[in-house]
Design a protein around this motif. Structure first.
Motif, PDB file in Angstrom:
ATOM      1  N   SER A 249     -10.009  -2.181  -4.299  1.00 34.75           N
ATOM      2  CA  SER A 249      -9.158  -2.275  -4.274  1.00 34.75           C
ATOM      3  C   SER A 249      -8.293  -1.513  -3.454  1.00 34.75           C
ATOM      4  CB  SER A 249      -8.663  -3.697  -5.485  1.00 34.75           C
ATOM      5  OG  SER A 249      -8.410  -2.637  -6.335  1.00 34.75           O
ATOM      6  N   ARG A 250      -8.273  -0.597  -3.288  1.00 37.51           N
ATOM      7  CA  ARG A 250      -7.079   0.280  -2.827  1.00 37.51           C
ATOM      8  C   ARG A 250      -7.527   0.480  -1.710  1.00 37.51           C
ATOM      9  NH1 ARG A 250      -8.497   5.560  -5.944  1.00 37.51           N
ATOM     10  NH2 ARG A 250     -10.875   4.776  -5.452  1.00 37.51           N
ATOM     11  N   LEU A 251      -8.933  -0.203  -1.207  1.00 34.69           N
ATOM     12  CA  LEU A 251      -9.222  -0.263  -0.127  1.00 34.69           C
ATOM     13  C   LEU A 251      -8.992  -1.297   1.243  1.00 34.69           C
ATOM     14  CD1 LEU A 251     -12.974   1.696   0.561  1.00 34.69           C
ATOM     15  CD2 LEU A 251     -11.091   3.164   0.759  1.00 34.69           C
ATOM     16  N   TRP A 252      -9.137  -2.438   0.186  1.00 31.14           N
ATOM     17  CA  TRP A 252      -8.426  -3.152   0.838  1.00 31.14           C
ATOM     18  C   TRP A 252      -6.858  -3.685   0.747  1.00 31.14           C
ATOM     19  CZ3 TRP A 252     -12.302  -4.372   3.530  1.00 31.14           C
ATOM     20  CH2 TRP A 252     -13.316  -4.802   3.119  1.00 31.14           C
ATOM     21  N   LYS A 253      -5.968  -3.063  -0.315  1.00 32.49           N
ATOM     22  CA  LYS A 253      -4.854  -3.481   0.173  1.00 32.49           C
ATOM     23  C   LYS A 253      -4.160  -2.584   1.093  1.00 32.49           C
ATOM     24  CE  LYS A 253      -4.176  -3.892  -4.477  1.00 32.49           C
ATOM     25  NZ  LYS A 253      -4.411  -2.707  -6.351  1.00 32.49           N
ATOM     26  N   LEU A 254      -4.868  -0.927   1.506  1.00 28.24           N
ATOM     27  CA  LEU A 254      -4.157  -0.650   2.622  1.00 28.24           C
ATOM     28  C   LEU A 254      -4.786  -1.274   3.701  1.00 28.24           C
ATOM     29  CD1 LEU A 254      -5.610   3.183   1.580  1.00 28.24           C
ATOM     30  CD2 LEU A 254      -2.993   2.595   1.779  1.00 28.24           C
ATOM     31  N   CYS A 255      -5.550  -1.962   3.663  1.00 27.50           N
ATOM     32  CA  CYS A 255      -5.939  -2.751   5.306  1.00 27.50           C
ATOM     33  C   CYS A 255      -4.573  -3.386   5.550  1.00 27.50           C
ATOM     34  CB  CYS A 255      -7.028  -3.314   4.472  1.00 27.50           C
ATOM     35  SG  CYS A 255      -8.898  -1.809   5.408  1.00 27.50           S
ATOM     36  N   LEU A 256      -4.579  -4.385   4.425  1.00 33.61           N
ATOM     37  CA  LEU A 256      -3.197  -4.873   4.436  1.00 33.61           C
ATOM     38  C   LEU A 256      -1.608  -4.224   4.954  1.00 33.61           C
ATOM     39  CD1 LEU A 256      -3.288  -6.817   1.372  1.00 33.61           C
ATOM     40  CD2 LEU A 256      -4.014  -8.103   4.148  1.00 33.61           C
ATOM     41  N   VAL A 257      -1.972  -3.066   4.667  1.00 36.12           N
ATOM     42  CA  VAL A 257      -0.565  -2.187   4.939  1.00 36.12           C
ATOM     43  C   VAL A 257      -0.425  -2.002   6.443  1.00 36.12           C
ATOM     44  CG1 VAL A 257       0.747  -0.243   4.213  1.00 36.12           C
ATOM     45  CG2 VAL A 257      -0.191  -1.453   2.692  1.00 36.12           C
ATOM     46  N   TYR A 258      -1.982  -1.169   6.628  1.00 36.16           N
ATOM     47  CA  TYR A 258      -2.090  -0.952   7.812  1.00 36.16           C
ATOM     48  C   TYR A 258      -1.451  -2.043   9.207  1.00 36.16           C
ATOM     49  CZ  TYR A 258      -4.059   2.145  10.829  1.00 36.16           C
ATOM     50  OH  TYR A 258      -4.309   3.469  12.962  1.00 36.16           O
ATOM     51  N   PHE A 259      -2.504  -2.896   8.341  1.00 36.34           N
ATOM     52  CA  PHE A 259      -1.771  -4.746   9.524  1.00 36.34           C
ATOM     53  C   PHE A 259      -0.915  -4.409   9.941  1.00 36.34           C
ATOM     54  CE2 PHE A 259      -1.904  -8.533  10.333  1.00 36.34           C
ATOM     55  CZ  PHE A 259      -2.863  -9.050  11.499  1.00 36.34           C
ATOM     56  N   CYS A 260      -0.341  -4.454   9.399  1.00 36.78           N
ATOM     57  CA  CYS A 260       0.816  -4.750   9.055  1.00 36.78           C
ATOM     58  C   CYS A 260       1.647  -3.658   9.956  1.00 36.78           C
ATOM     59  CB  CYS A 260       2.225  -5.020   7.495  1.00 36.78           C
ATOM     60  SG  CYS A 260       1.699  -6.534   7.111  1.00 36.78           S
ATOM     61  N   ARG A 425       3.136  -0.354  -1.729  1.00 36.52           N
ATOM     62  CA  ARG A 425       3.977   0.160  -3.172  1.00 36.52           C
ATOM     63  C   ARG A 425       2.861  -0.869  -4.288  1.00 36.52           C
ATOM     64  NH1 ARG A 425       8.297   3.467  -2.424  1.00 36.52           N
ATOM     65  NH2 ARG A 425       7.923   3.410  -4.394  1.00 36.52           N
ATOM     66  N   MET A 426       1.732  -1.787  -3.337  1.00 38.07           N
ATOM     67  CA  MET A 426       0.567  -1.743  -4.615  1.00 38.07           C
ATOM     68  C   MET A 426      -0.387  -0.533  -4.199  1.00 38.07           C
ATOM     69  SD  MET A 426      -0.391  -5.732  -2.886  1.00 38.07           S
ATOM     70  CE  MET A 426      -1.358  -4.427  -1.639  1.00 38.07           C
ATOM     71  N   ILE A 427      -0.184   0.424  -3.731  1.00 43.22           N
ATOM     72  CA  ILE A 427      -0.938   1.532  -4.169  1.00 43.22           C
ATOM     73  C   ILE A 427       0.051   2.685  -4.871  1.00 43.22           C
ATOM     74  CG2 ILE A 427      -1.963   3.289  -3.159  1.00 43.22           C
ATOM     75  CD1 ILE A 427      -2.979   0.304  -1.926  1.00 43.22           C
ATOM     76  N   SER A 428      -1.452   2.602  -6.159  1.00 47.33           N
ATOM     77  CA  SER A 428      -0.070   3.582  -7.054  1.00 47.33           C
ATOM     78  C   SER A 428       0.509   4.722  -6.568  1.00 47.33           C
ATOM     79  CB  SER A 428      -1.512   3.843  -8.523  1.00 47.33           C
ATOM     80  OG  SER A 428      -0.964   4.973  -9.294  1.00 47.33           O
ATOM     81  N   ALA A 429       0.795   5.367  -6.982  1.00 46.59           N
ATOM     82  CA  ALA A 429       1.498   6.140  -6.900  1.00 46.59           C
ATOM     83  C   ALA A 429       0.507   7.684  -7.374  1.00 46.59           C
ATOM     84  CB  ALA A 429       3.058   7.219  -7.250  1.00 46.59           C
ATOM     85  N   LYS A 430      -0.107   7.755  -8.343  1.00 43.07           N
ATOM     86  CA  LYS A 430      -1.069   8.303  -8.748  1.00 43.07           C
ATOM     87  C   LYS A 430      -1.828   8.884  -7.523  1.00 43.07           C
ATOM     88  CE  LYS A 430      -4.783   7.377 -11.001  1.00 43.07           C
ATOM     89  NZ  LYS A 430      -5.311   6.802 -12.302  1.00 43.07           N
ATOM     90  N   PHE A 431      -2.866   8.454  -5.989  1.00 45.76           N
ATOM     91  CA  PHE A 431      -3.512   8.315  -5.426  1.00 45.76           C
ATOM     92  C   PHE A 431      -2.585   8.880  -4.563  1.00 45.76           C
ATOM     93  CE2 PHE A 431      -5.323   4.928  -8.196  1.00 45.76           C
ATOM     94  CZ  PHE A 431      -6.237   5.623  -8.130  1.00 45.76           C
ATOM     95  N   ALA A 432      -1.878   7.456  -4.254  1.00 46.82           N
ATOM     96  CA  ALA A 432      -0.906   7.973  -2.735  1.00 46.82           C
ATOM     97  C   ALA A 432      -0.590   9.184  -3.165  1.00 46.82           C
ATOM     98  CB  ALA A 432       0.178   6.377  -2.372  1.00 46.82           C
ATOM     99  N   ASP A 433       0.539  10.143  -3.344  1.00 46.31           N
ATOM    100  CA  ASP A 433       1.205  10.663  -3.859  1.00 46.31           C
ATOM    101  C   ASP A 433       0.530  12.173  -3.944  1.00 46.31           C
ATOM    102  OD1 ASP A 433       3.200   8.784  -2.300  1.00 46.31           O
ATOM    103  OD2 ASP A 433       3.776   9.037  -4.294  1.00 46.31           O
ATOM    104  N   GLN A 434      -0.868  12.490  -4.058  1.00 43.34           N
ATOM    105  CA  GLN A 434      -1.252  13.715  -4.529  1.00 43.34           C
ATOM    106  C   GLN A 434      -0.872  14.633  -3.523  1.00 43.34           C
ATOM    107  OE1 GLN A 434      -5.710  13.401  -6.338  1.00 43.34           O
ATOM    108  NE2 GLN A 434      -5.478  10.949  -6.045  1.00 43.34           N
TER     109      GLN A 434
END
Length: 434
Positions: A249-260, A425-434
């Motif tokens: 699901s992380r990939l599809w959430k990032l697709c939405l963010v990047y689209f915007c 903000r839907m992306i967990s900081a555990k993954f986004a902020d490594q």
């Protein structure tokens, strides 16, 4: 660099020296290549100033043609990146650049809307894989904690393309406007395709696929880089099957963010010259110089934002703030209407925020994906998100023609950008902020 430093892989100063060497050895040429790519992608925004009248195109026709580039881009993005991962960046990036240069130059033969749509689609097919390919390439050279700066360095090519391409495009339109051979916009496509062709040929001789092939690194330096990236990759996600990849699901959430986000990027790129012209500036050369100002201001903003995000390990927060600032600036440029000074201020804020967010975004997926999953994941996010490159110019053109008010299109673009800032903000900081 001393032998003592190289003999201790854990020594922080030694590692910094290695990545500094890599940065200055590979990044300037990569920036040059991306500058050529972006120039060929968006020079249609300047060509619009003349070709719209010459070919009797409406804003909607132009918007559809500018955006249809991304349909071809979307279809061939993932296959292209997987091929690059298999055959190496040097050969595949060279192929991409040479073919897109030829097709971009061929735009000068366009006479009808259908021809415009076809050549823009083919340009997207040719360029598919370049940007995600370079981002994948950087994962071979930099660990995640160093990649924010590398990506910021890489993305300064966009404002550099604006700084160089704006004045150059405006000058070409005026200098060749009275040519008896071709119209100014035709010369524009021909002349600005030449750097891409030459750079594509140079890639075959100057690009090195991976650190282990770099003759300018010592054996110890190669080992340090390879081991650090291998240790990092071992903790990342490598999907065991296509099904597990699709279910992430992380990939599809990032697709939405990047689209915007891309809605905002191409709201600026494809319409900036027209916004300046609408503010009361009619001279093409002056429009070119004024259009360089927002991009010039964006350069330090990109670099400083990337450094800050790396140090504070807070990509999501930096990304959200930058994108909201970009949205405010873009909306403001529409609100102030025909005041050229205020329009340039708004466009400068909008461009700096939007491009800073763009450079931060790609540190998120590359922080938790490795190997083939990184190749496919980055390409998937890029190609799905870049459908916004089709939606954005067509949406703005349609709204311009339908409402007769150019502000509405810019407000719509800004609204998408704010939505992207919230969705990250839907992306967990555990993954986004490594």
């Amino acid at each position: 660099m001393t032998q003592h430093t190289l003999a201790h892989p854990g020594d922080q100063a030694g590692r910094l020296d290695v990545y500094r060497k890599i940065t200055w050895r590979i990044m300037p040429f990569i920036v040059l290549c991306y500058l050529c790519a972006y120039l060929d992608r968006v020079n249609v925004g300047f060509a619009k100033l003349q070709m719209m009248n010459d070919l009797k195109f409406t804003d909607a026709i132009y918007g559809l043609g500018a955006g249809i580039f991304f349909i071809g881009y979307f279809i061939f993005e993932v296959p292209s990146n997987l091929i690059l991962h298999k055959v190496g960046a040097r050969r595949w990036i060279a192929r991409i650049m040479i073919t897109w240069a030829i097709i971009s130059a061929a735009t000068l033969f366009v006479q009808t809307p259908t021809q415009f749509y076809v050549v823009r689609f083919l340009l997207g097919v040719a360029e598919a894989g370049f940007s995600p390919g370079i981002m994948l390439y950087l994962t071979y050279w930099f660990p995640a904690k160093k990649r924010g700066f590398a990506l910021g360095f890489y993305y300064i090519a966009i404002p550099l393309a604006g700084v160089v391409g704006g004045p150059l495009s405006g000058w070409i339109l005026d200098a060749f406007g009275q040519s008896s051979v071709m119209r100014g916009w035709q010369w524009l496509f021909l002349i600005e395709a030449i750097p891409s062709l030459l750079a594509g040929i140079a890639v075959l001789f100057l690009m090195v696929d991976k650190p282990e092939q770099a003759q300018w690194l010592t054996s110890e330096e190669k080992r340090n880089v390879i081991e650090e990236i291998r240790r990092e990759d071992s903790a990342k996600t490598t999907h065991g099957s296509s099904a597990s990849f699709i279910r992430d699901s992380r990939l599809w959430k990032l697709c939405l963010v990047y689209f915007c986000q891309i809605i905002g990027l191409y709201g600026i790129s494809f319409w900036l010259p027209s916004i300046i012209k609408g503010a009361g500036i009619s001279d093409n050369t002056m429009i070119g110089w004024l259009s360089a100002i927002p991009y010039f201001i964006a350069i330090p903003a990109i670099i400083l934002t990337g450094i800050s995000a790396d140090r504070l390990r807070s990509r999501r927060m930096h990304f959200s703030v930058a994108l909201v600032i970009g949205a405010i600036g873009l909306a403001f440029s529409g609100y102030v209407g025909r005041d050229p000074t205020l329009a340039i201020i708004g466009l400068s804020v909008g461009t700096a925020g939007t491009l800073s967010a763009l450079s931060l975004f790609w540190g998120i997926p590359s922080a938790f994906l490795a190997g083939t999953s990184a190749a496919a994941g980055i390409a998937t996010i890029n190609c799905v998100g870049n459908l916004a490159g089709f939606v954005s110019p067509y949406m703005v053109g349609w709204l311009n023609d339908t409402t007769g008010n150019v502000k509405i299109g810019l407000y719509a673009v800004a609204a998408f950008m704010v939505l992207g800032a919230l969705l990250v903000r839907m992306i967990s900081a555990k993954f986004a902020d490594q």
